[in-house]
Design an enzyme around this catalytic site. Structure first.
Site, PDB file in Angstrom:
ATOM      1  N   HIS A 100       0.852  -1.203   0.000  1.00  0.00           N
ATOM      2  CA  HIS A 100       0.000   0.000   0.000  1.00  0.00           C
ATOM      3  C   HIS A 100       0.879   1.241   0.000  1.00  0.00           C
ATOM      4  O   HIS A 100       1.946   1.266   0.610  1.00  0.00           O
ATOM      5  CB  HIS A 100      -0.977   0.008   1.169  1.00  0.00           C
ATOM      6  CG  HIS A 100      -0.352   0.132   2.526  1.00  0.00           C
ATOM      7  ND1 HIS A 100       0.021   1.350   3.067  1.00  0.00           N
ATOM      8  CD2 HIS A 100      -0.036  -0.802   3.453  1.00  0.00           C
ATOM      9  CE1 HIS A 100       0.530   1.147   4.281  1.00  0.00           C
ATOM     10  NE2 HIS A 100       0.525  -0.156   4.536  1.00  0.00           N
ATOM     11  N   ASP A 102      -0.376   4.400   0.774  1.00  0.00           N
ATOM     12  CA  ASP A 102      -0.810   5.412   1.746  1.00  0.00           C
ATOM     13  C   ASP A 102      -0.045   5.251   3.060  1.00  0.00           C
ATOM     14  O   ASP A 102       0.341   4.148   3.447  1.00  0.00           O
ATOM     15  CB  ASP A 102      -2.326   5.320   1.989  1.00  0.00           C
ATOM     16  CG  ASP A 102      -2.788   3.928   2.382  1.00  0.00           C
ATOM     17  OD1 ASP A 102      -2.425   2.951   1.704  1.00  0.00           O
ATOM     18  OD2 ASP A 102      -3.497   3.814   3.402  1.00  0.00           O
ATOM     19  N   ASP A 133       6.326   1.448   6.925  1.00  0.00           N
ATOM     20  CA  ASP A 133       4.931   1.056   6.691  1.00  0.00           C
ATOM     21  C   ASP A 133       4.369   1.827   5.520  1.00  0.00           C
ATOM     22  O   ASP A 133       3.754   2.853   5.696  1.00  0.00           O
ATOM     23  CB  ASP A 133       4.134   1.296   7.979  1.00  0.00           C
ATOM     24  CG  ASP A 133       2.714   0.783   7.908  1.00  0.00           C
ATOM     25  OD1 ASP A 133       2.368   0.111   6.930  1.00  0.00           O
ATOM     26  OD2 ASP A 133       1.946   1.073   8.836  1.00  0.00           O
ATOM     27  N   GLU A 167      -5.037   1.360   2.424  1.00  0.00           N
ATOM     28  CA  GLU A 167      -4.854   0.252   3.359  1.00  0.00           C
ATOM     29  C   GLU A 167      -5.054   0.721   4.790  1.00  0.00           C
ATOM     30  O   GLU A 167      -5.677   0.049   5.608  1.00  0.00           O
ATOM     31  CB  GLU A 167      -3.467  -0.384   3.189  1.00  0.00           C
ATOM     32  CG  GLU A 167      -3.295  -1.723   3.906  1.00  0.00           C
ATOM     33  CD  GLU A 167      -2.939  -1.622   5.393  1.00  0.00           C
ATOM     34  OE1 GLU A 167      -3.181  -2.599   6.126  1.00  0.00           O
ATOM     35  OE2 GLU A 167      -2.436  -0.566   5.840  1.00  0.00           O
ATOM     36  N   GLU A 168      -4.512   1.896   5.102  1.00  0.00           N
ATOM     37  CA  GLU A 168      -4.575   2.396   6.486  1.00  0.00           C
ATOM     38  C   GLU A 168      -5.990   2.771   6.903  1.00  0.00           C
ATOM     39  O   GLU A 168      -6.241   3.064   8.065  1.00  0.00           O
ATOM     40  CB  GLU A 168      -3.642   3.606   6.651  1.00  0.00           C
ATOM     41  CG  GLU A 168      -2.161   3.311   6.423  1.00  0.00           C
ATOM     42  CD  GLU A 168      -1.525   2.466   7.538  1.00  0.00           C
ATOM     43  OE1 GLU A 168      -2.208   2.147   8.525  1.00  0.00           O
ATOM     44  OE2 GLU A 168      -0.336   2.121   7.385  1.00  0.00           O
ATOM     45  N   GLU A 191       4.382  -6.172   4.472  1.00  0.00           N
ATOM     46  CA  GLU A 191       4.217  -5.249   5.608  1.00  0.00           C
ATOM     47  C   GLU A 191       5.380  -5.485   6.565  1.00  0.00           C
ATOM     48  O   GLU A 191       6.038  -6.529   6.516  1.00  0.00           O
ATOM     49  CB  GLU A 191       2.880  -5.539   6.321  1.00  0.00           C
ATOM     50  CG  GLU A 191       1.640  -5.146   5.536  1.00  0.00           C
ATOM     51  CD  GLU A 191       1.163  -3.718   5.855  1.00  0.00           C
ATOM     52  OE1 GLU A 191       1.907  -2.953   6.502  1.00  0.00           O
ATOM     53  OE2 GLU A 191       0.045  -3.384   5.424  1.00  0.00           O
ATOM     54  N   HIS A 391       3.968   3.930  12.269  1.00  0.00           N
ATOM     55  CA  HIS A 391       3.030   4.877  12.914  1.00  0.00           C
ATOM     56  C   HIS A 391       3.714   5.673  14.020  1.00  0.00           C
ATOM     57  O   HIS A 391       3.063   6.473  14.684  1.00  0.00           O
ATOM     58  CB  HIS A 391       1.796   4.172  13.493  1.00  0.00           C
ATOM     59  CG  HIS A 391       0.933   3.517  12.453  1.00  0.00           C
ATOM     60  ND1 HIS A 391      -0.432   3.457  12.564  1.00  0.00           N
ATOM     61  CD2 HIS A 391       1.234   2.903  11.283  1.00  0.00           C
ATOM     62  CE1 HIS A 391      -0.929   2.808  11.518  1.00  0.00           C
ATOM     63  NE2 HIS A 391       0.067   2.474  10.734  1.00  0.00           N
TER      64      HIS A 391
END
Lengths: 425, 425
Positions: A100, A102, A133, A167-168, A191, A391
């Site tokens: 992903h 995003d 991520d 995805e997030e 991931e 994150h």
């Protein structure tokens, strides 16, 4: 020279170019709604590799109305999904490589040592929001494919590279790709597993709990009911629920995970004025779902818990907390541990690392749930980067691990899809 | 006909006009930064009454640098203070009549039965944000003055009517008026006391507590530290502090007040993303200060409490909650109960209501603290409207009480300032 050596050597020789593309991707900070520039970097790369490109804006009716669709985003225009296919010669197993594009917001910029989108390199680490991520993983995929293409290795099965949005926020990008017809005999999602192999993935879903109070002047606050105080009761009950749910997790794959299916309180907003009693508090969070758990029954468990908390408080009894399920929603993944994709990936890992991989259950949801449960595609999650950095401030990824992952994935692609030499030699 | 009868009759005859001006004031919703239209209504009224007008934008250096100045407002332009003086014939005591024009935000509009700024009238009540706090009281002042002027009663002492901004945010408007030279032998502030007389007023000040966490992915929330969870510990400690502080209040004037000096948690904001662990939580609130308490020592008590909470938690020990004092700040008022202004107001009350007034300590701060401690002007707080309605949804005021208050204040003005008849008859 055996093929594995050639791959290793190619990766070694192309290290600078690989790092540069990761840096570019991080610098194009692709927070939600701003994914297009980073996707442009992906598109350019795939075009140069000669892949068959499919670039489209998601958001058609079939997506929006799909039962697994879950998003609060109103506008997907200008920020496309990208799928780039390396067509096989035929007769092999197909493989989806899904990443992903995003990234989550950068948080408090003051907590970052440097610009969150710097892509700065120091001591073998590349820094920035999205590095772990999961742009690092995406670059591993691109490098694996480029090595195979550059070394003129012909694959039998198709390789379908996907760079998806959302995805997030619940996987609308991968769901759109599934609905567009992209399925395969297997999929790898890199991931940040810290190079562990995750056949099972925790699912998760977002909740919003609205707690009512009654406003009043702060100087006579006893005339009102403070929504924040009532929210504290609700949050403390959510903490209890998390404990109770995790006591039930007995899968040995989760034995090293402190909280296999966390309930994360991610957000609270209440009040407009320091000297007024706030009349509404809104809590938002993420509820983890076990690999074998039904999403709906998890929902009901939290809703029941809120009913119980309301029973014990006179105010909440009359004004029960309102639970909504909104935005992000990740279906759990649950691949059998003896699936052929597991052994292919494990053997590739051993060939590169010289030791057996650690197999665990992922502590977080991925798009793997959609790929497997909706797209009927067996999924393994495996990639460079440590979850702790995702994150977080000062997010980073080890450059060496990006290249190790690329090497492992290249070997796995060849083994899974089959190489032309089986046919022509 | 005795003068009291004439006042009563005039008020009766002018009821509709009085209600109309209150309605206009409520309809000009004068939240912070939007006070000008409501001030325009006041200015027009005072001009028609022939008062000497002083209209000015506050914010000069002498104000900003004054130790009692406390405001987070950057721009005061376009929203002036208004002072309108009715010059006396000389030889009497002067009286300030002070009302604030600013109102607190309306909160969640969905909770209001009608438009928060409707000024709608039903069953003798006028509804809308600001009706009780404190445009009703301001209209009582205007009606009292208009009655005296219309009945051609000459006063000896000056009456200084003030319509100030910023009361709800710490009293910068009244402080500016004091610094402009407005002082008097006494002052009445018709905040909503429900017609009780408040010689003492609770002071208060705003605080902001910043609690740090460490962000992480919600799926591995144990790798981070949730700022909201830490904020819950802080807030629970604030609840304990409130209990401890109120146990020390023994003044019999507070005997009927459930929480004489409340600590109101008015606001909390934390987190940006449901599936991230939030790294910062900001709590804002209002701390009540006892009439005889020093503001600084109250500050220290809360700061000490935060130090104690930090000692008991490993994370907070390393990342202690940061306390700031910002924005609103109301110095407590502490008038002796046998002050002549008390007896003048009490006797006027008895003359109109036929019973003794209830004397209490106010549960909230007013601009009275600035007027008395900085402006050396003895202050009594007395007005129509119930505190419960202030800052609440569906705020309203009893129209009859506005007129009763006007009558009582008119009598008090005459008694305090002295009337021309003492001199000329």
């Amino acid at each position: 020279m055996v093929i594995q050596q050639k791959i290793k050597q190619w990766l070694e020789e192309n290290k600078q170019r690989g790092v540069r593309i990761l840096q570019q991707l991080v610098q194009e900070g692709s927070t939600r709604g701003n994914e297009s520039s980073a996707q442009a970097v992906i598109i350019e790369k795939c075009r140069k590799l000669g892949l068959t490109l499919d670039i489209w804006e998601i958001g058609k009716e079939a997506l929006i109305k799909h039962p697994a669709f879950s998003s609060d985003r109103k506008d997907f225009s200008g920020n496309p999904n990208v799928v780039a296919t390396l067509k096989g010669t035929g007769g092999g197993r197909s493989l989806i490589l899904n990443g992903h594009i995003d990234v989550v917001p950068e948080g408090d910029r003051n907590d970052w040592e440097h610009d969150p989108f710097s892509g700065r390199i120091e001591d073998g680490k590349l820094y920035g929001r999205g590095s772990t991520d999961m742009k690092g993983g995406t670059v591993s995929l691109l490098l694996a494919m480029e090595a195979i293409i550059s070394l003129d290795i012909k694959l039998k099965g198709d390789v379908i590279f996907q760079s998806v949005i959302e995805e997030e926020s619940g996987g609308a990008g991968t769901l759109a790709a599934v609905l567009r017809g992209y399925k395969a005999d297997g999929a790898i999602i890199p991931e940040p597993t810290n190079m562990k192999i995750f056949p099972k993935q925790q699912g998760s879903m977002w909740f919003r709990i609205t707690v009512k109070g009654r406003s009043a002047h702060g100087g006579t606050r006893y005339e009102g009911v403070n929504a924040i105080e009532k929210a504290m009761i609700v949050m403390s009950k959510l903490q209890d629920l998390e404990k109770a749910r995790n006591l039930k997790i007995t899968d040995p794959l989760y034995s090293k995970i402190p909280i296999p299916i966390p309930i994360n309180i991610g957000k609270i907003n209440s009040g407009e004025w320091p000297s007024s009693v706030p009349d509404i508090a809104v809590i938002e969070g993420r509820m983890g779902v076990a690999p074998d758990e039904d999403m709906k029954s998890a929902e009901r468990e939290l809703e029941f818990c809120m009913k119980k908390v309301a029973e014990k408080d006179d105010w909440l009894k009359k004004n029960p907390p309102q639970v909504e399920w909104f935005g992000g929603r990740w279906i759990p993944g649950n691949l059998e541990e003896n699936h052929p994709l597991m052994s292919v990936l494990s053997e590739s890992y051993e060939a590169v690392k010289g030791k057996q991989p650690v197999v665990e259950a992922s502590p977080w949801g991925t798009d793997g749930g959609i790929l497997s449960r909706i797209g009927d595609t067996p999924v393994v999650v495996f990639g460079p980067g440590v979850t702790e950095a995702a994150h977080d401030v000062n997010e980073y990824i080890s450059i060496q691990e990006v290249f190790h992952a690329a090497e492992i994935i290249a070997l796995a692609i060849m083994e899974w899809c089959g190489t032309g030499s089986d046919r022509h030699n």
